[in-house]
Motif scaffolding. Sequence first.
Motif, mmCIF file in Angstrom:
data_model
loop_
_atom_site.group_PDB
_atom_site.id
_atom_site.type_symbol
_atom_site.label_atom_id
_atom_site.label_comp_id
_atom_site.label_asym_id
_atom_site.label_seq_id
_atom_site.Cartn_x
_atom_site.Cartn_y
_atom_site.Cartn_z
ATOM 1 N N THR A 221 0.427 5.710 0.012
ATOM 2 C CA THR A 221 -0.478 6.679 0.110
ATOM 3 C C THR A 221 -0.668 7.528 -1.224
ATOM 4 O OG1 THR A 221 -0.051 6.838 2.398
ATOM 5 C CG2 THR A 221 -1.051 8.758 1.658
ATOM 6 N N ALA B 245 0.853 -1.182 0.164
ATOM 7 C CA ALA B 245 0.029 0.031 -0.018
ATOM 8 C C ALA B 245 0.939 1.050 0.060
ATOM 9 C CB ALA B 245 -1.024 -0.023 1.259
ATOM 10 N N THR C 240 -5.248 5.212 -1.038
ATOM 11 C CA THR C 240 -4.119 4.453 -1.254
ATOM 12 C C THR C 240 -4.130 3.530 -2.446
ATOM 13 O OG1 THR C 240 -5.444 2.569 -0.209
ATOM 14 C CG2 THR C 240 -3.730 3.863 1.298
#
Length: 191
Positions: A97, A95, A110
């Motif tokens: 941001t 993941a 994300t």
Amino acid sequence: MGALKVTVRTATAAAALAVTALTPAAYAAAADGRGVSVAPSSPAPGTDVTLRVSGCASRTAVAVSEAFVADARLTGADGTLVGETRVRTSAAPGAHTVRVTCADVQVDGTVQVAAAPAAQGAGPSAAASPIAPVAAGGGGTAQITVADARIEGPGAAQAVTGLVLAGVAATAVVLRSARRNREADRTMTGR
């Protein structure tokens, strides 16, 4: 000309929305209706992605992530903005941001980067993707043009200047020589 720009932008936004609607996407909307979606939902490194953000009052925004090759410029209307970018080939799986800034609002989301597929026959046919923006076009060729100009030699202005200076030097030599000849004649005739 302005109407053509609006038509092209509208067609581009509509195509991006169609792609977004037909592609599975990761979408997270907050209670206030703001959210960021990424299509495809789990892109591999080097993959082009479409970003969609809802809840922005402005017509433009910028989406930033360390996973992207470049910031995505988002455009649209009615609170929904769409744009495209590419996932870095060096992006680590997992993941990452995504931060979208529109007007004075910040919307976070994300992007789930998938593991890079194994390279098959890593030879000359393996496609390469940039890790960061590539210097191309006028900016990338400007250095080459300057180097070529140095190799080609002087231009017309330098050639004319050189000819003028050579003429002045030749005139000075002729005048000095004539003066010496007159002085020599005077000494011989006794004047």
